[in-house]
Design an enzyme around this catalytic site. Structure first.
Site, PDB file in Angstrom:
ATOM      1  N   GLY A 235      -4.593 -12.156  -5.595  1.00  0.00           N
ATOM      2  CA  GLY A 235      -3.756 -10.982  -5.368  1.00  0.00           C
ATOM      3  C   GLY A 235      -2.578 -10.950  -6.326  1.00  0.00           C
TER       4      GLY A 235
ATOM      5  N   ASP B 210       2.141   2.419  -2.821  1.00  0.00           N
ATOM      6  CA  ASP B 210       2.088   3.083  -4.143  1.00  0.00           C
ATOM      7  C   ASP B 210       1.207   4.328  -4.145  1.00  0.00           C
ATOM      8  OD1 ASP B 210      -0.305   1.556  -4.153  1.00  0.00           O
ATOM      9  OD2 ASP B 210       0.064   0.641  -6.120  1.00  0.00           O
TER      10      ASP B 210
ATOM     11  N   GLY C 272      -8.339 -13.671  -7.961  1.00  0.00           N
ATOM     12  CA  GLY C 272      -8.576 -13.533  -6.522  1.00  0.00           C
ATOM     13  C   GLY C 272      -7.404 -13.910  -5.650  1.00  0.00           C
TER      14      GLY C 272
ATOM     15  N   HIS D 169       0.816  -1.219   0.000  1.00  0.00           N
ATOM     16  CA  HIS D 169       0.000   0.000   0.000  1.00  0.00           C
ATOM     17  C   HIS D 169       0.853   1.274   0.000  1.00  0.00           C
ATOM     18  CE1 HIS D 169      -4.173  -1.684   0.572  1.00  0.00           C
ATOM     19  NE2 HIS D 169      -3.420  -2.751   0.790  1.00  0.00           N
TER      20      HIS D 169
ATOM     21  N   ASP E  39       0.388  -2.527  -9.917  1.00  0.00           N
ATOM     22  CA  ASP E  39      -0.001  -3.686 -10.723  1.00  0.00           C
ATOM     23  C   ASP E  39       0.248  -3.444 -12.213  1.00  0.00           C
ATOM     24  OD1 ASP E  39      -0.932  -4.285  -8.227  1.00  0.00           O
ATOM     25  OD2 ASP E  39      -3.051  -4.117  -8.730  1.00  0.00           O
TER      26      ASP E  39
ATOM     27  N   SER F 210      -4.696 -10.270 -11.760  1.00  0.00           N
ATOM     28  CA  SER F 210      -5.312 -10.708 -13.016  1.00  0.00           C
ATOM     29  C   SER F 210      -6.046  -9.534 -13.682  1.00  0.00           C
ATOM     30  CB  SER F 210      -6.256 -11.888 -12.785  1.00  0.00           C
ATOM     31  OG  SER F 210      -7.160 -11.604 -11.753  1.00  0.00           O
ATOM     32  N   SER F 211      -6.538  -8.586 -12.892  1.00  0.00           N
ATOM     33  CA  SER F 211      -7.247  -7.431 -13.490  1.00  0.00           C
ATOM     34  C   SER F 211      -6.298  -6.567 -14.307  1.00  0.00           C
ATOM     35  CB  SER F 211      -7.876  -6.541 -12.418  1.00  0.00           C
ATOM     36  OG  SER F 211      -8.534  -7.286 -11.469  1.00  0.00           O
TER      37      SER F 211
ATOM     38  N   TYR G 139     -10.264  -2.003   0.668  1.00  0.00           N
ATOM     39  CA  TYR G 139      -9.117  -1.353   0.020  1.00  0.00           C
ATOM     40  C   TYR G 139      -9.356   0.164  -0.025  1.00  0.00           C
ATOM     41  CZ  TYR G 139      -5.507  -0.237  -3.387  1.00  0.00           C
ATOM     42  OH  TYR G 139      -4.411   0.308  -4.018  1.00  0.00           O
TER      43      TYR G 139
ATOM     44  N   GLU H  18      -8.790   1.302 -14.492  1.00  0.00           N
ATOM     45  CA  GLU H  18      -9.171   0.729 -13.188  1.00  0.00           C
ATOM     46  C   GLU H  18      -9.744   1.807 -12.258  1.00  0.00           C
ATOM     47  OE1 GLU H  18      -7.695  -2.685 -12.265  1.00  0.00           O
ATOM     48  OE2 GLU H  18      -8.933  -2.685 -10.475  1.00  0.00           O
TER      49      GLU H  18
END
Ligand code: GLA
Length: 411
Positions: free
Chosen positions: A128, A39, A126, A37, A177, A131-132, A226, A165
């Site tokens: 982490g 970033d 899912g 966290h 990511d 994949s998104s 998040y 995103e």
């Protein structure tokens, strides 16, 4: 183990759409090596692009329509154009290609008017492992290529994916990511100074290995949690009078944190100390001190557990078990948290049998689901895959026939 990607993306595309794709793109997932966290708090982070991918095959649609298919889903989704709404259920993956398409417009990049798109993946969702982001980047490379723009620089690709995103899918993520998936390099970690962002590479130690223990548990409220952490960090920075938490050193934070509400003080402590750990990890990697790297990784996990409160008892237990193993340098949760996976950095001598023993002890301790274990290699970033199909002949260099090894499982 996740299923291997089916042998022939081209054959699948042809079976679904009745003709060949003209473009194939591939984007890797990522492991957050350290920098939890940090970033979106203006800090630094180290990520590893991994040899698990999302592939996107595409061709122009002459009627100007959109046809989208994800391998594993029952049906093709056909749209006349951008519906301007969001999808849910089994079609929710379509929000990512839609977000990318809208982002092309936002970035004044050419949009293909109509397209047929097939996506496939061997990245466990899912876990982490992003994949998104891999989906966003594979689709972005495919769609820009269809629109004639084949030279999108990785920094722009990363920014485009993150924009999709943040603004179209609706998750306030940082650049970790998409930046890691865009800038991945085999044999290296990606270092991101998120203030620029500025991207660099740090050699991944040849004597170390990356393992993932995916406990397959994902908190139902993960996106909300998040976003809540994001807001808490912004509130802490505001209360401390800085633009970003990562602007503070641990000593400065200690001097100023007195009046902070306890929850915000915990969040700030995690970010500020984690930022320091990222820098120490880079230094330790540069001098090849893997024992120190391992200690920093495990310290990162303990900080997530205690101060950021984004771990779970299952992830903690996996870290406890891994930490005690003599062939493990260190272990930590990777990614947003609230479920997902633990990564471990191990010595050469850590084997599948050791991994199986960890999972056995984990399930014996009362956890119902056996974790999925992945032994991963670092990988190159998102790219278009060029191939020269020879009529009717599958060659070893033809990735659309899955014979380049890109689809094989590494576990
Ligand atoms: C998720 C987000 C990233 C980053 C990590 C936590 O993966 O997408 O931007 O914030 O969580 O470090």
């Amino acid at each position: 183990m996740s299923p291997p990607v089916p042998g022939s993306i081209r054959a699948q595309f042809q079976a679904i759409f009745g003709r060949m794709p003209t473009v194939l793109a591939r984007a890797p997932g990522r492991v957050e090596f350290i920098g939890n966290h940090t970033d979106y708090n203006g800090g630094a982070v180290l990520g590893a692009a991994i040899d698990r991918y999302v592939w996107a095959a595409a061709a122009p649609n002459p009627a100007g329509r959109w046809r989208l298919f994800s391998v594993g889903n029952a049906a093709v989704l056909e749209l006349p154009s951008d519906p301007g709404t969001k999808f849910s259920g089994t079609d929710s993956w379509v929000n990512y290609p839609l977000g990318v398409w809208r982002s092309l417009r936002d970035f004044s990049l050419p949009q293909p008017p109509g397209f047929d798109l097939l996506v496939d993946s061997n990245l466990p969702p899912g876990a982490g492992l992003s994949s998104s982001a891999a989906l966003e980047l594979a689709v972005a490379v495919a769609l820009t290529s269809l629109a004639g723009k084949t030279d999108l620089p990785p920094a722009q690709l990363a920014a485009l994916g993150r924009h999709a995103e943040n603004h179209h899918v609706g998750v306030p993520c940082g650049i970790l990511d998409q930046g890691t998936s865009a800038f991945g390099r085999a044999g290296h970690l990606v270092h991101i100074d998120c203030r620029g962002p500025v991207f660099a590479h740090v050699p991944f130690p040849a004597a170390a290995h990356l393992w993932i223990f995916n406990n397959r548990g994902k908190h139902a409220l993960i996106d909300g949690l998040y976003a809540q952490r994001h807001e808490e960090c912004l509130a802490a920075a505001k209360a401390l009078g800085v633009a970003r938490l990562a602007d503070l050193t641990p000593a400065q934070l200690q001097a100023r944190a007195g009046g902070l509400p306890p929850v915000l003080a915990k969040r700030a402590r995690h970010i500020v100390e984690e930022q320091a750990r990222v820098q120490e990890t880079v230094t330790a990697l540069q001098r090849g001190d893997l024992a120190v790297v391992g200690r920093l990784l495990t310290a990162s996990h303990r900080s997530s557990q205690q101060w950021f409160e984004n771990s779970t008892p299952a992830l903690d237990q996996l870290v406890d078990l891994l930490e005690q193993h003599p062939a493990v340098f260190g272990a930590r949760l990777t990614g947003g948290g609230f479920g997902g996976a633990v990564m471990a950095l191990t010595r050469d001598r850590f084997t599948e049998a050791d991994a199986a023993e960890i999972t056995r002890r984990y399930t014996t301790a009362g956890h119902e689901r056996e974790p999925e274990v992945l032994h991963l290699q670092t990988a190159d970033g998102a790219r278009r895959i060029d191939w020269l199909p020879r009529a009717g002949v599958a060659t070893r260099t033809d990735p659309l026939n899955g014979e380049d090894g890109s689809g094989s499982s590494t576990t």
